[in-house]
Design a protein around this motif. Structure first.
Motif, PDB file in Angstrom:
ATOM      1  N   TYR A 230       5.398  -0.720  -7.254  1.00  0.00           N
ATOM      2  CA  TYR A 230       5.145   0.688  -6.911  1.00  0.00           C
ATOM      3  C   TYR A 230       6.426   1.377  -6.436  1.00  0.00           C
TER       4      TYR A 230
ATOM      5  N   PRO B  59      -7.647  -0.519   0.164  1.00  0.00           N
ATOM      6  CA  PRO B  59      -7.545  -1.437   1.314  1.00  0.00           C
ATOM      7  C   PRO B  59      -8.432  -1.018   2.489  1.00  0.00           C
TER       8      PRO B  59
ATOM      9  N   SER C 250       0.657  -9.180  -2.780  1.00  0.00           N
ATOM     10  CA  SER C 250       0.997  -8.018  -1.938  1.00  0.00           C
ATOM     11  C   SER C 250       2.435  -7.575  -2.178  1.00  0.00           C
TER      12      SER C 250
ATOM     13  N   LEU D  92      -3.699   3.144  -2.768  1.00  0.00           N
ATOM     14  CA  LEU D  92      -3.243   2.086  -1.860  1.00  0.00           C
ATOM     15  C   LEU D  92      -3.761   2.304  -0.436  1.00  0.00           C
TER      16      LEU D  92
ATOM     17  N   VAL E  51      -1.350   7.217  -6.320  1.00  0.00           N
ATOM     18  CA  VAL E  51      -1.121   5.807  -5.932  1.00  0.00           C
ATOM     19  C   VAL E  51      -1.220   5.638  -4.419  1.00  0.00           C
ATOM     20  N   THR E  52      -0.694   6.610  -3.650  1.00  0.00           N
ATOM     21  CA  THR E  52      -0.789   6.526  -2.187  1.00  0.00           C
ATOM     22  C   THR E  52      -2.253   6.555  -1.766  1.00  0.00           C
TER      23      THR E  52
ATOM     24  N   ASN F  48       0.267  -2.274   5.048  1.00  0.00           N
ATOM     25  CA  ASN F  48      -1.062  -1.839   4.631  1.00  0.00           C
ATOM     26  C   ASN F  48      -1.860  -2.997   4.009  1.00  0.00           C
ATOM     27  N   LEU F  49      -1.247  -3.684   3.040  1.00  0.00           N
ATOM     28  CA  LEU F  49      -1.937  -4.766   2.326  1.00  0.00           C
ATOM     29  C   LEU F  49      -2.151  -6.005   3.201  1.00  0.00           C
TER      30      LEU F  49
ATOM     31  N   THR G 167      -5.119  -5.585   5.331  1.00  0.00           N
ATOM     32  CA  THR G 167      -6.336  -5.776   4.513  1.00  0.00           C
ATOM     33  C   THR G 167      -6.638  -7.262   4.334  1.00  0.00           C
TER      34      THR G 167
ATOM     35  N   GLY H 214       3.887  -0.287   2.413  1.00  0.00           N
ATOM     36  CA  GLY H 214       2.831  -0.836   1.553  1.00  0.00           C
ATOM     37  C   GLY H 214       2.425  -2.232   1.969  1.00  0.00           C
TER      38      GLY H 214
ATOM     39  N   ILE I  42       2.822  -5.983  -5.788  1.00  0.00           N
ATOM     40  CA  ILE I  42       2.267  -4.626  -5.852  1.00  0.00           C
ATOM     41  C   ILE I  42       3.241  -3.636  -5.225  1.00  0.00           C
ATOM     42  N   CYS I  43       3.762  -3.974  -4.039  1.00  0.00           N
ATOM     43  CA  CYS I  43       4.669  -3.065  -3.316  1.00  0.00           C
ATOM     44  C   CYS I  43       6.014  -2.897  -4.021  1.00  0.00           C
TER      45      CYS I  43
END
Length: 315
Positions: free
Chosen positions: A158, A213, A151, A209, A205-206, A115-116, A119, A112, A154-155
């Motif tokens: 989750y 992004p 970031s 997420l 959610v996947t 990924n973020l 972004t 995650g 959030i990760c």
């Protein structure tokens, strides 16, 4: 495999990670290949972090996020590869229930974060190219720290939510995971109890997420492209494109591989082809990131050269 009774629910004490192949002759080759890739990943990303820390002219938002991406990549591969190497060495494919949930928890955090951070880095390039005069005002240290903290939050939230949801799931005697690490989608397929809520949460959610992004990245780069097209000099265009090229290469690798795995993870009968596809974004992408960022970036190459020179003189 040992089993334990938890009330009326059956809890497994161990899962079996099938890995890539049953062939004993292939195990030394797989071990050598993944050990090499892991060492290159850790060393490469560590050099990026050290180069950024040691160079004062690299203390900018872009390199702040890059050093965090390198740290995340080290942690990301470290949650998967060492356990896999130990299992190959011991000729034992088992992982404890607790170990599996722990690996799954940290895997989701760092996947995650990767990924973020990609972004946030796209947003940083957008501000740098589309609003250059306001760049230092907008991308101030306070905002950079806030984006990184957000970031992480959030990760962590989750991953914790998903892990707590797995604790309420009971498993059958079938405990073989056709993968080289504990991935949530594969674990849920072994459940005896109803996993509808888990699956809805997982794919919703996947997807969220992934889509939000990716939309942000595509928007940033569409605006960046229009801005670059407006630059009259070819030198200016090249400089603007070169600062984005590295990031765009990494984004394409990460999202391309991740999307392929996400689309195949929903199949009822997962094969080992899915686990081979996962290697692309769990091991290959973190390994290639340092090369992509250092080879295409003059500042980074200079910083690494000076880092090596200092290391040579100190000896």
């Amino acid at each position: 495999i040992g089993y334990m009774e938890a009330g009326n629910r059956t809890g497994v004490s161990e899962f079996i990670l099938l890995g890539f192949s049953e062939d004993p002759e292939l195990q030394p080759l797989i071990f050598g290949l993944f050990l090499s890739m892991y060492l290159v990943t850790v060393l490469g990303n560590l050099l990026i972090i050290l180069a950024i820390i040691s160079e004062s002219n690299l203390h900018t938002p872009m390199y702040f996020f890059l050093s965090n991406l390198s740290f995340t990549d080290i942690c990301f591969t470290s949650t998967i590869v060492p356990k896999m190497l130990v299992n190959i060495q011991k000729k034992n494919k088992g992982i404890t229930y607790e170990g599996c949930l722990t690996q799954m928890y940290f895997f989701m955090i760092f996947a995650g974060l990767d990924n973020l951070l990609l972004t946030v880095m796209a947003y940083d390039r957008f501000v740098a190219i589309c609003h250059p005069l306001h760049y230092t005002v907008i991308m101030n240290p306070h905002l950079c720290g806030l984006l990184l903290l957000l970031s992480w939050l959030i990760c962590l939230t989750y991953s914790l939510l998903q892990s707590l949801m797995v604790l309420r799931v009971s498993f059958c005697k079938e405990t073989e995971i056709p993968h080289f690490f504990c991935e949530l989608a594969q674990i849920l397929k072994l459940a005896c109890s109803d996993t509808l809520v888990n699956n809805v949460l997982l794919y919703f959610v996947t997807g969220l997420l992934g889509i939000i992004p990716l939309t942000g990245i595509l928007f940033s780069y569409s605006r960046i492209t229009f801005s670059i097209m407006g630059i009259s000099s070819s030198g200016g265009k090249y400089k603007a494109f070169s600062t984005c090229g590295s990031h765009l290469s990494v984004v394409s690798l990460f999202y391309g591989a991740g999307l392929g795995v996400y689309l195949t993870s929903g199949t009822a009968h997962p094969s080992r082809k899915g686990s081979i596809a996962s290697v692309m974004y769990t091991i290959v992408t973190p390994m290639l990131n340092p090369f992509i960022y250092s080879l295409r970036n003059r500042d980074m190459k200079g910083a690494l050269r000076r880092l090596f020179t200092r290391g040579t003189y100190s000896q």
